[in-house]
Write a protein that holds these residues in place. Structure first.
Motif, PDB file in Angstrom:
ATOM      1  N   GLY A  91       0.807  -1.223   0.000  1.00 32.61           N
ATOM      2  CA  GLY A  91       0.000   0.000   0.000  1.00 32.61           C
ATOM      3  C   GLY A  91       0.834   1.265   0.000  1.00 32.61           C
ATOM      4  O   GLY A  91       1.905   1.319   0.595  1.00 32.61           O
ATOM      5  N   SER A  92       0.341   2.305  -0.669  1.00 31.92           N
ATOM      6  CA  SER A  92       1.076   3.569  -0.748  1.00 31.92           C
ATOM      7  C   SER A  92       1.141   4.274   0.602  1.00 31.92           C
ATOM      8  O   SER A  92       1.992   5.123   0.823  1.00 31.92           O
ATOM      9  N   THR A  93       0.234   3.916   1.516  1.00 29.55           N
ATOM     10  CA  THR A  93       0.265   4.513   2.853  1.00 29.55           C
ATOM     11  C   THR A  93       1.204   3.745   3.779  1.00 29.55           C
ATOM     12  O   THR A  93       1.338   4.083   4.952  1.00 29.55           O
ATOM     13  N   GLY A  94       1.829   2.701   3.228  1.00 26.92           N
ATOM     14  CA  GLY A  94       2.709   1.867   4.046  1.00 26.92           C
ATOM     15  C   GLY A  94       1.988   0.694   4.663  1.00 26.92           C
ATOM     16  O   GLY A  94       2.573  -0.083   5.403  1.00 26.92           O
TER      17      GLY A  94
ATOM     18  N   SER B 129       5.961   5.922  -6.085  1.00 29.64           N
ATOM     19  CA  SER B 129       7.149   5.183  -5.658  1.00 29.64           C
ATOM     20  C   SER B 129       6.960   3.676  -5.737  1.00 29.64           C
ATOM     21  O   SER B 129       7.667   2.924  -5.080  1.00 29.64           O
ATOM     22  N   GLN B 130       6.011   3.225  -6.536  1.00 27.69           N
ATOM     23  CA  GLN B 130       5.793   1.785  -6.647  1.00 27.69           C
ATOM     24  C   GLN B 130       6.734   1.173  -7.681  1.00 27.69           C
ATOM     25  O   GLN B 130       7.042   1.774  -8.706  1.00 27.69           O
ATOM     26  N   ILE B 131       7.188  -0.047  -7.384  1.00 28.74           N
ATOM     27  CA  ILE B 131       8.023  -0.812  -8.303  1.00 28.74           C
ATOM     28  C   ILE B 131       7.528  -2.246  -8.310  1.00 28.74           C
ATOM     29  O   ILE B 131       6.653  -2.615  -7.521  1.00 28.74           O
ATOM     30  N   LYS B 132       8.081  -3.061  -9.198  1.00 32.80           N
ATOM     31  CA  LYS B 132       7.774  -4.489  -9.224  1.00 32.80           C
ATOM     32  C   LYS B 132       8.994  -5.264  -8.742  1.00 32.80           C
ATOM     33  O   LYS B 132      10.109  -5.038  -9.209  1.00 32.80           O
ATOM     34  N   ILE B 133       8.779  -6.168  -7.774  1.00 37.96           N
ATOM     35  CA  ILE B 133       9.829  -7.049  -7.276  1.00 37.96           C
ATOM     36  C   ILE B 133       9.338  -8.475  -7.415  1.00 37.96           C
ATOM     37  O   ILE B 133       8.352  -8.862  -6.767  1.00 37.96           O
ATOM     38  N   ARG B 134      10.009  -9.249  -8.270  1.00 40.31           N
ATOM     39  CA  ARG B 134       9.603 -10.644  -8.528  1.00 40.31           C
ATOM     40  C   ARG B 134       8.121 -10.738  -8.874  1.00 40.31           C
ATOM     41  O   ARG B 134       7.414 -11.647  -8.443  1.00 40.31           O
ATOM     42  N   GLY B 135       7.638  -9.739  -9.606  1.00 41.36           N
ATOM     43  CA  GLY B 135       6.251  -9.739 -10.023  1.00 41.36           C
ATOM     44  C   GLY B 135       5.297  -9.095  -9.040  1.00 41.36           C
ATOM     45  O   GLY B 135       4.163  -8.777  -9.388  1.00 41.36           O
ATOM     46  N   HIS B 136       5.712  -8.855  -7.812  1.00 38.35           N
ATOM     47  CA  HIS B 136       4.858  -8.222  -6.808  1.00 38.35           C
ATOM     48  C   HIS B 136       4.998  -6.699  -6.897  1.00 38.35           C
ATOM     49  O   HIS B 136       6.106  -6.176  -6.961  1.00 38.35           O
ATOM     50  N   ARG B 137       3.856  -6.016  -6.893  1.00 36.15           N
ATOM     51  CA  ARG B 137       3.918  -4.555  -6.867  1.00 36.15           C
ATOM     52  C   ARG B 137       4.189  -4.115  -5.431  1.00 36.15           C
ATOM     53  O   ARG B 137       3.458  -4.464  -4.508  1.00 36.15           O
ATOM     54  N   VAL B 138       5.249  -3.343  -5.258  1.00 34.12           N
ATOM     55  CA  VAL B 138       5.695  -2.930  -3.931  1.00 34.12           C
ATOM     56  C   VAL B 138       5.810  -1.413  -3.898  1.00 34.12           C
ATOM     57  O   VAL B 138       6.378  -0.799  -4.809  1.00 34.12           O
ATOM     58  N   ASP B 139       5.255  -0.816  -2.858  1.00 36.42           N
ATOM     59  CA  ASP B 139       5.408   0.626  -2.675  1.00 36.42           C
ATOM     60  C   ASP B 139       6.581   0.868  -1.738  1.00 36.42           C
ATOM     61  O   ASP B 139       6.606   0.370  -0.612  1.00 36.42           O
ATOM     62  N   LEU B 140       7.548   1.651  -2.204  1.00 36.40           N
ATOM     63  CA  LEU B 140       8.744   1.897  -1.407  1.00 36.40           C
ATOM     64  C   LEU B 140       8.420   2.617  -0.105  1.00 36.40           C
ATOM     65  O   LEU B 140       9.176   2.518   0.871  1.00 36.40           O
ATOM     66  N   THR B 141       7.293   3.324  -0.072  1.00 36.79           N
ATOM     67  CA  THR B 141       6.925   4.024   1.166  1.00 36.79           C
ATOM     68  C   THR B 141       6.577   3.045   2.281  1.00 36.79           C
ATOM     69  O   THR B 141       6.737   3.364   3.462  1.00 36.79           O
ATOM     70  N   GLU B 142       6.096   1.848   1.918  1.00 36.76           N
ATOM     71  CA  GLU B 142       5.817   0.851   2.953  1.00 36.76           C
ATOM     72  C   GLU B 142       7.116   0.388   3.605  1.00 36.76           C
ATOM     73  O   GLU B 142       7.196   0.215   4.824  1.00 36.76           O
ATOM     74  N   ILE B 143       8.155   0.202   2.789  1.00 30.09           N
ATOM     75  CA  ILE B 143       9.457  -0.182   3.332  1.00 30.09           C
ATOM     76  C   ILE B 143      10.008   0.946   4.192  1.00 30.09           C
ATOM     77  O   ILE B 143      10.508   0.733   5.299  1.00 30.09           O
ATOM     78  N   GLU B 144       9.897   2.173   3.672  1.00 31.62           N
ATOM     79  CA  GLU B 144      10.413   3.346   4.388  1.00 31.62           C
ATOM     80  C   GLU B 144       9.723   3.515   5.736  1.00 31.62           C
ATOM     81  O   GLU B 144      10.358   3.812   6.752  1.00 31.62           O
TER      82      GLU B 144
ATOM     83  N   ALA C 276      18.106   0.983   0.923  1.00 31.18           N
ATOM     84  CA  ALA C 276      17.644   1.912   1.966  1.00 31.18           C
ATOM     85  C   ALA C 276      18.842   2.717   2.463  1.00 31.18           C
ATOM     86  O   ALA C 276      19.697   2.189   3.181  1.00 31.18           O
ATOM     87  N   PHE C 277      18.945   3.976   2.058  1.00 31.91           N
ATOM     88  CA  PHE C 277      20.023   4.859   2.526  1.00 31.91           C
ATOM     89  C   PHE C 277      19.608   5.391   3.894  1.00 31.91           C
ATOM     90  O   PHE C 277      18.613   6.116   4.020  1.00 31.91           O
ATOM     91  N   THR C 278      20.352   5.004   4.901  1.00 29.89           N
ATOM     92  CA  THR C 278      19.890   5.170   6.279  1.00 29.89           C
ATOM     93  C   THR C 278      20.861   6.005   7.120  1.00 29.89           C
ATOM     94  O   THR C 278      22.064   5.737   7.140  1.00 29.89           O
ATOM     95  N   LEU C 279      20.298   6.992   7.791  1.00 29.13           N
ATOM     96  CA  LEU C 279      21.031   7.813   8.757  1.00 29.13           C
ATOM     97  C   LEU C 279      20.668   7.301  10.145  1.00 29.13           C
ATOM     98  O   LEU C 279      19.490   7.205  10.493  1.00 29.13           O
ATOM     99  N   LEU C 280      21.679   6.940  10.928  1.00 30.11           N
ATOM    100  CA  LEU C 280      21.433   6.314  12.219  1.00 30.11           C
ATOM    101  C   LEU C 280      21.235   7.328  13.332  1.00 30.11           C
ATOM    102  O   LEU C 280      21.673   8.475  13.243  1.00 30.11           O
ATOM    103  N   THR C 281      20.601   6.864  14.395  1.00 31.45           N
ATOM    104  CA  THR C 281      20.547   7.669  15.609  1.00 31.45           C
ATOM    105  C   THR C 281      21.939   7.670  16.242  1.00 31.45           C
ATOM    106  O   THR C 281      22.771   6.800  15.949  1.00 31.45           O
TER     107      THR C 281
END
Length: 882
Positions: A193-196, A450-465, A493-498
């Motif tokens: 989902g686009s809302t994550g 921000s949606q992409i396809k991974i192994r045929g599955h539609r994935v919204d990068l915002t859900e990962i984020e 995932a370009f990540t800035l740590l605490t």
């Protein structure tokens, strides 16, 4: 006088049809006489192939359906449809005939099936259950049932046992859960989902029927096409056409496990064995299959019957289609590019490539033309059609649209169609994709979000984020896709740590591990730790700079690649091979290597997958190492791979100079006639050699057991000792038994009644040996020595193993000479003993592909073996000079 501009609207053929429930179509086929045809083929393992016919499938599904209705309608609590009016039943099972039976049973009782993959993280399962409120969960014990919490759950086995009390008659319409509905929801599939938050797509029977009807008209099954393939995850929309396309056309459905799909060697062998003529797959799987086919240079005829190839779920590149036609002839095979998503029943447009020549002027493979009862619109920001050739956002209308999302979420994606007159086009689905029309065909031009396809599955990068930002170690994170739509696509995932997390050395892997607990495995990104966020002049994040940084730092040809290799525990004589292996793997998966490479590393845990496993095998072969795809994929760690590579090198050395190992061996070997004191050692050696390593045995697991060998040896032990033709090999330095060779007079072997599954092997060996022994070898007793079992200690390394086997081969000839036998007769299944047989002057009397053997029950116990896996029946005549 001017002319009106052509608008970007494509309309498919208009077809009429009555709304008919899919299980009723199935029942009609059975009533019309297909009942005795095979409906499902499922390979339980390499030995047992389970087949059920249409009558059995229909009867079992009816009983199961009646059992479900009884549980739901006569339980302690009355069950109701959910807030959408759907009767949802969750299915959490791995692919098998039982799974297909369950799906059909759910339809028959008037419910919709909702797949949940057993590998889904608990939080994802919990969200789906809370939102859909299923009336029942059916599982096969492949997932811990505590994730179902307070939801009603039952195992398939329990339902099956209870179903024997119910009728096998078809369920009447007025007895089903959705008896009043003409077109109930048939399937609910969850997407990113686009809302994550994942959201469920509701697909009614009519939508599925429209998609299948188009397929049957446009790509009809040929008269010789008898078997279809089900290999796609049930959570992916393509499973629908894979399962129900063949089953509603009286064909057999071949169920393939996830493990087999990951292994292109096994997958190709199954497709070849069953003469499959069409296949649906994502481009990455196509790439891995083509790579495997090109490795089989000796057999260019593989998969020639597979004439229709359908790619969907990811972007199909022109270069990949050209590779396809480099292997397959033009005109006799076609490559189809299907476009769609779950919300539009998987596919709403298609394009057919029938030759390499047609691709010469293309930069992109089109996504093509609309299917039946479908209209495709390219609209601008004000929802007006753009002119022909311009890029617009793609909207879909017609009979392929889903009913909507569960709980009516994201209702703005399904809107009224102001451009339609016909009621069946009154709704539009907003795909979020850009496209343009060229030569009446759609060309995909990217995403609006921000949606992409991974192994045929539609994935919204915002859900990962969103899940990343929920971790205490993460301050900021930006999830991007590197090379979207290409074979080497990667989610990063370009990540800035605490501040608190910055001191942890393996924090990236730690974060990935946490994500594996909340996201499906295909959504877990590669975490890259950054010290600062690059910004554009307007203050926004410079995403291109991040991707460029990733590419520069991780380019496999760049000296900046930093991969740690741990060579501890590797013997000096194996170090060169180990370096070749580690550096090859580091070069192939360097961009995604998750940890240090060592003997204990697992290829897949390092970041490997089925595609780059073939890259690795190809590069190892280019360096002179002979290792099979299945051997590489099946190895538990790199130590096991190293052992295989080293053994291959040792075999080649021994073939060139048979005495080199004997001259350099580090112990003194002696052959001692078999006696009762050796029984325990012999049983252990034979069991270890055959159960763990022998070629034929691997295809019989899990139906053979370590104790089977002790049982067989127990039956023949006294005769073996009495005949005085067998021996053990002793390492005199350590006084240990390191090998054994068991022999009989070929005309005087004991009659033994084998009652375990090893009987299959003994009957196979008699099948290849019997005609030769009886018709080609000298007659009479004390003439032919049969060398029928030879094994070595599991404690030997590869070099020691070859030395002991070579020593035993020489001693068998000595036994034959001492006892005045005319020659030695043996059958070799191992490449090592086959090579040694050649070196030692054995004559090949028969070379037989083990995948061709048909057992007495009609099955092929070794059917999934490659053509390269053979047995050789050997004969060596003994003279005074040898």
């Amino acid at each position: 006088m001017g002319s009106l501009p052509q608008l970007s609207i494509l309309k498919g053929s208009q077809k009429s049809g009555n709304v008919q429930l899919l299980h009723r179509v199935f029942e009609e086929k059975v009533d019309q006489g297909c009942g005795n045809k095979t409906a499902i083929i499922f390979n339980v393992d390499h030995l047992n192939e389970r087949r059920i016919n249409y009558n059995t499938l229909n009867s079992s599904a009816n009983r199961l359906s009646a059992t479900i209705l009884h549980r739901v309608c006569n339980g302690h609590e009355e069950k109701h449809a959910n807030q959408d009016g759907d009767w949802a039943i969750v299915v959490c099972m791995t692919p098998s005939d039982n799974l297909v039976t369950t799906l059909l049973a759910i339809w028959k009782c008037g419910a919709a099936y909702l797949p949940i993959d057993p590998s889904f993280p608990p939080n994802r399962i919990k969200h789906i259950l809370e939102e859909t409120k299923p009336i029942l969960i059916i599982h096969d014990n492949s997932v811990a049932t505590d994730v179902f919490e307070n939801n009603p759950a039952v195992s398939f086995d329990e339902l099956k046992r209870q179903s024997t009390d119910f009728s096998n008659a078809n369920i009447r319409d007025d007895a089903t859960l959705s008896c009043s509905e003409v077109d109930p929801t048939a399937i609910i599939l969850y997407t990113s989902g686009s809302t994550g938050i994942p959201k469920g797509v509701r697909l009614p029977h009519s939508v599925i029927a429209n998609r299948l009807s188009w397929q049957w008209d446009e790509f009809p099954y040929s008269p010789t096409e008898n078997v279809g393939v089900f290999k796609t995850a049930l959570t992916f929309v393509d499973h629908i056409s894979e399962i129900w396309g063949p089953l509603l056309n009286e064909m057999a459905l071949l169920c393939i496990t996830k493990e087999c799909t990951k292994n292109p060697e096994k997958l190709v062998n199954l497709l070849e064995e069953h003469k499959v003529e069409r296949l649906v797959l994502v481009p990455t799987l196509l790439k891995s299959i083509l790579m495997y086919l090109n490795l089989q240079k000796a057999n260019r005829k593989l998969l020639q019957k597979l004439r229709i190839w359908v790619c969907s779920g990811e972007t199909l590149s022109v270069s990949l289609v050209k590779e396809f036609f480099d292997y397959f002839d033009d005109d006799s095979h076609i490559m189809c590019n299907f476009y769609g998503s779950t919300e539009i029943m998987g596919d709403v447009s298609y394009y057919i490539c029938d030759s390499k020549k047609a691709l010469q002027t293309m930069e992109k493979v089109p996504i093509g033309y609309p299917i039946d009862n479908t209209v495709l619109y390219l609209l601008d920001a004000d929802f007006r059609p753009v002119t022909l050739g311009q890029i617009g956002e793609l909207f879909v209308s017609g009979m392929n649209l889903a009913r909507g999302y569960v709980n009516n979420r994201d209702a703005h994606r399904f809107i009224e169609n102001p451009l339609a007159v016909d009621p069946k086009y009154s709704r539009l689905f907003r795909t979020g994709d850009y496209a343009r029309i060229e030569k009446s065909a759609l060309i995909f031009e990217g995403r609006t979000d921000s949606q992409i396809k991974i192994r045929g599955h539609r994935v919204d990068l915002t859900e990962i984020e969103r899940n990343l930002l929920g971790l205490e170690e993460v301050d900021k994170s930006f999830v991007l896709c590197y090379k979207p739509g290409e074979i080497d696509q990667a989610v990063v995932a370009f990540t800035l740590l605490t501040t608190e997390a910055q001191s942890q050395k393996t924090i990236g892997m730690h974060i990935e591990s946490k994500l594996m607990g909340v996201l499906p495995d295909y959504m877990v990104p590669q975490v890259v730790i950054i010290d600062a966020v690059p910004l554009l002049v307007n203050g926004k994040v410079d995403r291109q700079s991040l991707l460029k940084q990733y590419e520069n730092t991780n380019n496999n040809d760049d000296s900046n690649v930093i991969i740690d290799y741990d060579y501890s525990g590797i013997a000096d004589d194996q170090l060169k091979v180990a370096k070749d292996l580690f550096e090859t793997i580091g070069g192939v998966i360097g961009r995604s290597t998750r940890t240090m490479l060592s003997l204990h590393s697992n290829f897949y845990e390092l970041g490997g997958n089925s595609l780059n496993s073939i890259f690795t095998v190809t590069q190892l072969r280019d360096k002179g190492y002979n290792i099979g795809i299945t051997e590489f994929i099946g190895a538990k760690d790199l130590g096991e791979v190293l052992q295989i590579l080293q053994e291959g090198i040792t075999q080649e050395i021994s073939k060139i100079n048979p005495k080199i190992i004997e001259e350099n061996q580090r112990w003194k070997l002696s052959a001692v006639p078999l006696n009762d004191s050796h029984k325990e050692d012999v049983i252990e050696i034979i069991t270890g050699s055959f159960f763990e390593k022998a070629e034929l045995e691997q295809y019989l697991k899990p139906n053979i057991f370590r104790t089977d060998y002790a049982d067989v040896l127990g039956l023949i032990w006294d005769v073996l000792v009495a005949k005085n033709l067998s021996f053990v090999v002793i390492d005199e330095k350590n006084n240990q038994v390191v090998g054994t060779a068991l022999n009989f007079d070929a005309r005087d072997e004991p009659e033994v009644e084998v009652t375990n599954q090893l009987l299959v092997i003994f009957e196979f060996l008699e099948f290849v040996e019997g005609p030769i022994r009886d018709n080609q070898l000298p007659p009479g007793q004390n003439v032919v020595l049969h060398s029928f079992m030879m094994g070595t200690s599991a404690e030997l390394n590869a070099q020691e193993n070859v030395a002991v086997i070579q020593f035993m081969e020489e001693q068998v000839i000595n036994v034959a000479r001492r006892n005045k036998f005319t020659g030695v007769f043996t059958t070799n299944t191992s490449p090592l003993t086959q090579q040694l047989g050649t070196v030692m002057g054995y004559k090949d009397l028969l070379t037989y592909k083990i995948n061709q053997y048909v057992y007495r029950d009609g099955s092929k116990p070794f059917g999934t073996a490659t053509d390269a896996e053979k047995v050789i029946v050997h004969w060596k005549k003994i003279s005074a000079d040898n």
